[in-house]
Write a protein that holds these residues in place. Structure first.
Motif, PDB file in Angstrom:
ATOM      1  N   HIS A   2       0.836  -1.195   0.000  1.00 12.67           N
ATOM      2  CA  HIS A   2       0.000   0.000   0.000  1.00 12.67           C
ATOM      3  C   HIS A   2       0.869   1.243   0.000  1.00 12.67           C
ATOM      4  O   HIS A   2       1.828   1.347   0.754  1.00 12.67           O
ATOM      5  CB  HIS A   2      -0.910   0.012   1.229  1.00 12.67           C
ATOM      6  CG  HIS A   2      -1.872  -1.115   1.238  1.00 12.67           C
ATOM      7  ND1 HIS A   2      -3.023  -1.102   0.493  1.00 12.67           N
ATOM      8  CD2 HIS A   2      -1.847  -2.308   1.867  1.00 12.67           C
ATOM      9  CE1 HIS A   2      -3.673  -2.221   0.675  1.00 12.67           C
ATOM     10  NE2 HIS A   2      -2.971  -2.977   1.504  1.00 12.67           N
ATOM     11  N   GLY A   4       2.108   4.565   0.993  1.00  4.85           N
ATOM     12  CA  GLY A   4       2.003   5.332   2.222  1.00  4.85           C
ATOM     13  C   GLY A   4       1.874   4.497   3.479  1.00  4.85           C
ATOM     14  O   GLY A   4       1.762   5.042   4.561  1.00  4.85           O
ATOM     15  N   ALA A   5       1.859   3.171   3.362  1.00  8.15           N
ATOM     16  CA  ALA A   5       1.798   2.327   4.556  1.00  8.15           C
ATOM     17  C   ALA A   5       3.109   2.470   5.319  1.00  8.15           C
ATOM     18  O   ALA A   5       4.151   2.810   4.756  1.00  8.15           O
ATOM     19  CB  ALA A   5       1.551   0.873   4.177  1.00  8.15           C
ATOM     20  N   LYS A   6       3.061   2.194   6.598  1.00 10.17           N
ATOM     21  CA  LYS A   6       4.180   2.485   7.487  1.00 10.17           C
ATOM     22  C   LYS A   6       5.510   1.879   7.022  1.00 10.17           C
ATOM     23  O   LYS A   6       6.537   2.540   7.072  1.00 10.17           O
ATOM     24  CB  LYS A   6       3.843   2.008   8.896  1.00 10.17           C
ATOM     25  CG  LYS A   6       4.839   2.437   9.937  1.00 10.17           C
ATOM     26  CD  LYS A   6       4.353   2.084  11.329  1.00 10.17           C
ATOM     27  CE  LYS A   6       5.317   2.595  12.376  1.00 10.17           C
ATOM     28  NZ  LYS A   6       4.847   2.310  13.730  1.00 10.17           N
ATOM     29  N   TYR A   7       5.525   0.627   6.561  1.00  6.95           N
ATOM     30  CA  TYR A   7       6.789  -0.040   6.251  1.00  6.95           C
ATOM     31  C   TYR A   7       7.007  -0.287   4.752  1.00  6.95           C
ATOM     32  O   TYR A   7       7.961  -0.959   4.364  1.00  6.95           O
ATOM     33  CB  TYR A   7       6.884  -1.363   7.005  1.00  6.95           C
ATOM     34  CG  TYR A   7       6.855  -1.159   8.502  1.00  6.95           C
ATOM     35  CD1 TYR A   7       7.946  -0.596   9.160  1.00  6.95           C
ATOM     36  CD2 TYR A   7       5.726  -1.484   9.243  1.00  6.95           C
ATOM     37  CE1 TYR A   7       7.918  -0.383  10.539  1.00  6.95           C
ATOM     38  CE2 TYR A   7       5.690  -1.279  10.611  1.00  6.95           C
ATOM     39  CZ  TYR A   7       6.788  -0.733  11.257  1.00  6.95           C
ATOM     40  OH  TYR A   7       6.760  -0.516  12.603  1.00  6.95           O
ATOM     41  N   THR A   8       6.152   0.236   3.898  1.00  2.00           N
ATOM     42  CA  THR A   8       6.270  -0.001   2.454  1.00  2.00           C
ATOM     43  C   THR A   8       7.618   0.461   1.906  1.00  2.00           C
ATOM     44  O   THR A   8       8.308  -0.300   1.235  1.00  2.00           O
ATOM     45  CB  THR A   8       5.126   0.690   1.689  1.00  2.00           C
ATOM     46  OG1 THR A   8       3.897   0.133   2.123  1.00  2.00           O
ATOM     47  CG2 THR A   8       5.275   0.496   0.183  1.00  2.00           C
ATOM     48  N   GLU A  10      10.395   0.963   3.355  1.00  2.00           N
ATOM     49  CA  GLU A  10      11.492   0.175   3.916  1.00  2.00           C
ATOM     50  C   GLU A  10      11.568  -1.218   3.291  1.00  2.00           C
ATOM     51  O   GLU A  10      12.639  -1.759   3.052  1.00  2.00           O
ATOM     52  CB  GLU A  10      11.267   0.047   5.434  1.00  2.00           C
ATOM     53  CG  GLU A  10      12.371  -0.657   6.175  1.00  2.00           C
ATOM     54  CD  GLU A  10      12.055  -0.736   7.665  1.00  2.00           C
ATOM     55  OE1 GLU A  10      12.288  -1.809   8.240  1.00  2.00           O
ATOM     56  OE2 GLU A  10      11.573   0.277   8.222  1.00  2.00           O
TER      57      GLU A  10
END
Length: 71
Positions: A2, A4-8, A10
């Motif tokens: 997704h 903008g997802a937190k760990y995308t 990275e």
């Protein structure tokens, strides 16, 4: 994944490397879209203009998988 997802951000380099190691090639969407003599349907599938003009044509030149109907 997704946007903008937190760990995308990275995880993306490892995902890309893993896919490339398996033989996949990362290309822009523009390379996957037929441009000449095709049009997009409302569901996102690509259909040959010839098929649109002649619905009896047996060829199916869509660039998206078709869904199987449940029996």
């Amino acid at each position: 994944m997704h946007n903008g997802a937190k760990y995308t951000a990275e995880a993306l380099p490892k995902v890309i490397e893993g896919l490339q190691e398996k033989g996949y090639e990362i290309v822009p969407i523009s390379k996957l879209i037929y441009k000449d003599n095709y049009h997009m349907e409302h569901d996102g599938s690509q259909v040959s203009d010839k098929q649109k003009q002649d619905p009896s044509t047996q060829e199916n030149h869509t660039n998206t998988p078709t869904k199987e109907k449940k029996k």
